[in-house]
Enzyme design. Structure first.
Site, PDB file in Angstrom:
ATOM      1  N   GLN A  13       4.817   8.973   7.188  1.00  0.00           N
ATOM      2  CA  GLN A  13       3.917   9.878   6.472  1.00  0.00           C
ATOM      3  C   GLN A  13       4.398  11.309   6.602  1.00  0.00           C
ATOM      4  OE1 GLN A  13       0.039   9.073   8.111  1.00  0.00           O
ATOM      5  NE2 GLN A  13      -0.135   7.101   7.050  1.00  0.00           N
TER       6      GLN A  13
ATOM      7  N   ARG B 234      -7.565  -3.219   9.609  1.00  0.00           N
ATOM      8  CA  ARG B 234      -6.657  -4.153  10.294  1.00  0.00           C
ATOM      9  C   ARG B 234      -7.301  -4.744  11.545  1.00  0.00           C
ATOM     10  NH1 ARG B 234      -2.523  -3.690   6.791  1.00  0.00           N
ATOM     11  NH2 ARG B 234      -1.944  -1.582   6.208  1.00  0.00           N
TER      12      ARG B 234
ATOM     13  N   ASP C 137       1.943  -1.225  11.827  1.00  0.00           N
ATOM     14  CA  ASP C 137       0.603  -1.675  11.428  1.00  0.00           C
ATOM     15  C   ASP C 137       0.338  -3.125  11.822  1.00  0.00           C
ATOM     16  OD1 ASP C 137      -0.008   0.786  10.360  1.00  0.00           O
ATOM     17  OD2 ASP C 137       0.691   0.268   8.358  1.00  0.00           O
TER      18      ASP C 137
ATOM     19  N   ARG D 149      -8.732  11.951  12.450  1.00  0.00           N
ATOM     20  CA  ARG D 149      -7.283  11.751  12.642  1.00  0.00           C
ATOM     21  C   ARG D 149      -6.511  13.068  12.608  1.00  0.00           C
ATOM     22  NH1 ARG D 149      -5.450   6.743   9.108  1.00  0.00           N
ATOM     23  NH2 ARG D 149      -3.618   6.956  10.443  1.00  0.00           N
TER      24      ARG D 149
ATOM     25  N   SER E 196       7.261   8.979  12.123  1.00  0.00           N
ATOM     26  CA  SER E 196       6.182   8.807  11.147  1.00  0.00           C
ATOM     27  C   SER E 196       6.705   8.955   9.726  1.00  0.00           C
ATOM     28  CB  SER E 196       5.076   9.845  11.392  1.00  0.00           C
ATOM     29  OG  SER E 196       4.231   9.900  10.264  1.00  0.00           O
TER      30      SER E 196
ATOM     31  N   ARG F 287      -6.271   1.893  17.888  1.00  0.00           N
ATOM     32  CA  ARG F 287      -6.034   0.441  17.815  1.00  0.00           C
ATOM     33  C   ARG F 287      -5.648  -0.161  19.155  1.00  0.00           C
ATOM     34  NH1 ARG F 287      -3.056   0.132  11.892  1.00  0.00           N
ATOM     35  NH2 ARG F 287      -5.012   0.241  10.737  1.00  0.00           N
TER      36      ARG F 287
ATOM     37  N   LYS G 265       0.831  -1.210   0.000  1.00  0.00           N
ATOM     38  CA  LYS G 265       0.000   0.000   0.000  1.00  0.00           C
ATOM     39  C   LYS G 265       0.863   1.257   0.000  1.00  0.00           C
ATOM     40  CE  LYS G 265      -2.998   0.508   3.503  1.00  0.00           C
ATOM     41  NZ  LYS G 265      -2.773   1.738   4.289  1.00  0.00           N
ATOM     42  N   SER G 266       1.879   1.277   0.846  1.00  0.00           N
ATOM     43  CA  SER G 266       2.734   2.475   0.932  1.00  0.00           C
ATOM     44  C   SER G 266       3.415   2.745  -0.407  1.00  0.00           C
ATOM     45  CB  SER G 266       3.811   2.270   1.996  1.00  0.00           C
ATOM     46  OG  SER G 266       3.226   2.159   3.263  1.00  0.00           O
TER      47      SER G 266
ATOM     48  N   ARG H 144       2.865   5.940  -3.297  1.00  0.00           N
ATOM     49  CA  ARG H 144       4.023   6.748  -3.719  1.00  0.00           C
ATOM     50  C   ARG H 144       4.289   6.621  -5.212  1.00  0.00           C
ATOM     51  NH1 ARG H 144       4.165   5.593   1.554  1.00  0.00           N
ATOM     52  NH2 ARG H 144       5.522   6.721   3.019  1.00  0.00           N
TER      53      ARG H 144
HETATM   54  C1  S3P Z   1       2.577   4.669   6.230  1.00  0.00           C
HETATM   55  C2  S3P Z   1       3.144   4.985   7.420  1.00  0.00           C
HETATM   56  C3  S3P Z   1       2.610   4.560   8.730  1.00  0.00           C
HETATM   57  C4  S3P Z   1       1.608   3.420   8.589  1.00  0.00           C
HETATM   58  C5  S3P Z   1       0.654   3.638   7.463  1.00  0.00           C
HETATM   59  C6  S3P Z   1       1.385   3.790   6.142  1.00  0.00           C
HETATM   60  C7  S3P Z   1       3.156   5.202   4.990  1.00  0.00           C
HETATM   61  O1  S3P Z   1       1.954   5.655   9.326  1.00  0.00           O
HETATM   62  O2  S3P Z   1       0.898   3.242   9.791  1.00  0.00           O
HETATM   63  O3  S3P Z   1      -0.260   2.565   7.352  1.00  0.00           O
HETATM   64  O4  S3P Z   1       2.805   4.729   3.888  1.00  0.00           O
HETATM   65  O5  S3P Z   1       4.001   6.105   5.087  1.00  0.00           O
HETATM   66  P1  S3P Z   1       2.782   6.751  10.178  1.00  0.00           P
HETATM   67  O6  S3P Z   1       3.692   7.418   9.263  1.00  0.00           O
HETATM   68  O7  S3P Z   1       1.753   7.690  10.712  1.00  0.00           O
HETATM   69  O8  S3P Z   1       3.446   5.970  11.262  1.00  0.00           O
END
Ligand code: S3P
Length: 454
Positions: free
Chosen positions: A183, A408, A333, A136, A181, A364, A35-36, A40
């Site tokens: 993200q 999840r 995750d 969030r 993080s 969670r 997914k990540s 991207r």
């Molecule tokens: C992700 C980073 C994680 C993860 C999320 C995907 C990403 O979050 O929990 O499912 O793709 O960069 P955080 O960056 O908030 O930890």
């Protein structure tokens, strides 16, 4: 006229019950794309010059939301066949103001990382999401992105919906991550692309590094240097991003569910093909190995610049373990599914450093603890620490779990139900489509007993 005899769309089957299967789980499956990496690939493909071909893209709702957002801003994104997509990029700085509101559904990654791109595009975008995403925190990206010169108007507490107006004269930044993080790191690095000079992020603990890797793959100059026990990642502004093919490996965070299911159902043997093993993502595998799991790594190889292997998993007794806080970013995750394994293990499992679990698709930490307690398992939450007491015998189960729009939580408790004495039910399985649309049919193919409920 609707046809009364037509099969119901699967989306209408809301609840699911998981019970102990009659036979062990058995077979070979491939899990969907990471997914990540999928998010991207679409984003960088949209910012590059030329056509990017992506294979193995996750076609889950979260990634489709990113594709729709980028299309609304001018990128041409087409699905050619299952998992194969083409992105005709607009070039760095070439995105255009969208007509309407951008709805990112359930996806925190789409929201936070896209805000990074938008922070240095000088137009205004209105962003919203579903009830989970609207709860969030966005301040973690709003704060650094404002330093570039972007302006935000948000609901109270920095929540969506929000409006962002990107900086027309962005100022490069050196940003020290206050929370581990990926993200936030990615948002800052991507804001730095359409900014003169160099932008750096300093992280104390390594978080997933897909953005850095992919930026290099598209031709940006990225340097990674050690700093103060962590690392400093720097991207040079105004790179010439050039389209480049991307092969997305299988998502280790999705593989985690059939993997733990195979460990918990006695006699099972399951192979999961093509799982990404980027070292910033393998904390669960390390933890399960410490708990005594029988997992073999077959045919280790590199695909699309990421390490990959086929994982052969055999059921067996697990023992409790202590999972240190430093490991959290590499398995952030995976705590819900690790907690399910812990509930079936022999002895106490203690997981430290879980604060970030409170700001995921649901809280969670609370969802896992409440659900496990309802299934007859002794659990305790003290601050950011979760303790699960496993007895080494099948837990009682029998609870109905409220999944709170969290894929999840839904998948983790369905896996638990394969090992409990009484079935475990979840109230809403639809959210699983955000990350793992074929979870239910794939698990059934392995032999999982999942019953649909109205
Ligand atoms: C992700 C980073 C994680 C993860 C999320 C995907 C990403 O979050 O929990 O499912 O793709 O960069 P955080 O960056 O908030 O930890």
């Amino acid at each position: 006229m609707p046809d009364d005899h037509a099969p119901l769309p699967s989306a209408l089957a809301v609840g699911l019950a998981a019970g102990r299967p009659a036979a062990p789980l058995n077979g070979t499956i491939a899990v969907p794309g990471d997914k990540s990496i999928s998010h991207r690939a679409l984003m960088l493909g949209a910012l590059a010059v030329g056509r990017t071909e992506i294979t193995g893209l996750l076609e889950g709702d979260d990634v489709l939301a990113t594709a729709a957002a980028l299309r609304a801003m001018g990128a041409a994104i087409e699905r050619r066949s299952e998992g194969t997509w083409e992105v005709d990029g607009v070039g760095l700085g070439g995105l255009a103001e969208p007509d309407g509101v951008i709805d990112l559904g359930n996806s925190g990654t789409a929201a936070r990382v896209l805000l990074g791109i938008l922070a240095t595009h000088p137009f205004t975008v209105f962003v919203t999401g579903d009830a989970s995403l609207r709860r969030r925190p966005m301040n973690r990206v709003i704060e650094p992105l404002s330093r570039f010169g972007a302006r935000f108007v948000t609901r109270e507490g920095g929540r969506l919906p929000l409006a962002v107006t990107g900086a027309s004269d962005p100022v490069p930044q050196i940003y020290r991550l206050p929370v581990p993080s990926a993200q936030v790191k990615s948002a800052v690095l991507l804001a730095g692309l359409n900014t003169p000079g160099a932008t750096s992020v300093v992280e104390k603990e390594p978080t997933r590094d897909h953005t850095e890797r992919m930026l290099g793959h598209f031709g940006a100059t990225v340097t990674v240097e050690p700093e103060a026990g962590g690392r400093r990642i720097t991207v040079a502004g105004y790179p010439e991003l050039t389209a480049a093919p991307i092969a997305v490996p299988g998502d280790p965070s999705s593989a985690a569910f059939p993997l733990v299911a195979a460990l918990l159902v006695p006699g099972s043997e399951v192979t999961i093909a093509g799982v990404g093993l980027n070292p910033t993502r393998t904390g669960l595998l390390l933890s399960l190995a410490e708990m005594g799991a029988d997992i073999a790594y077959l045919d280790r190889r590199t695909e699309g610049g990421e390490p990959v292997a086929d994982l052969r998993v055999r059921a067996g007794e697990l023992r409790g373990a202590v999972i240190p806080a430093e490991r959290a970013p590499s398995m952030i995750d995976e705590y819900p599914i690790l907690a399910m394994a812990a509930a079936c293990a022999k002895g106490r499992t203690v997981m430290h450093g879980l604060g970030e679990l409170r700001v995921k698709e649901s809280d969670r930490l609370t969802a896992v603890a409440t659900g496990l307690a309802a299934c007859g398992i002794t659990v305790a939450v003290e601050g950011d620490m979760l303790t699960v007491e496993g007895t080494g015998t099948p837990p009682q189960g029998g609870a109905l779990i409220g999944t709170q729009l969290d894929h999840r939580i839904a998948m983790a408790f369905l896996v638990l139900g394969l090992a409990t004495r009484k079935p475990v039910r979840i109230d809403d399985a639809r959210t699983i489509a955000t990350s793992f649309p074929d979870f239910v049919p794939l698990m059934r193919r392995l032999g999982a007993a999942f019953q649909e409920e109205a």
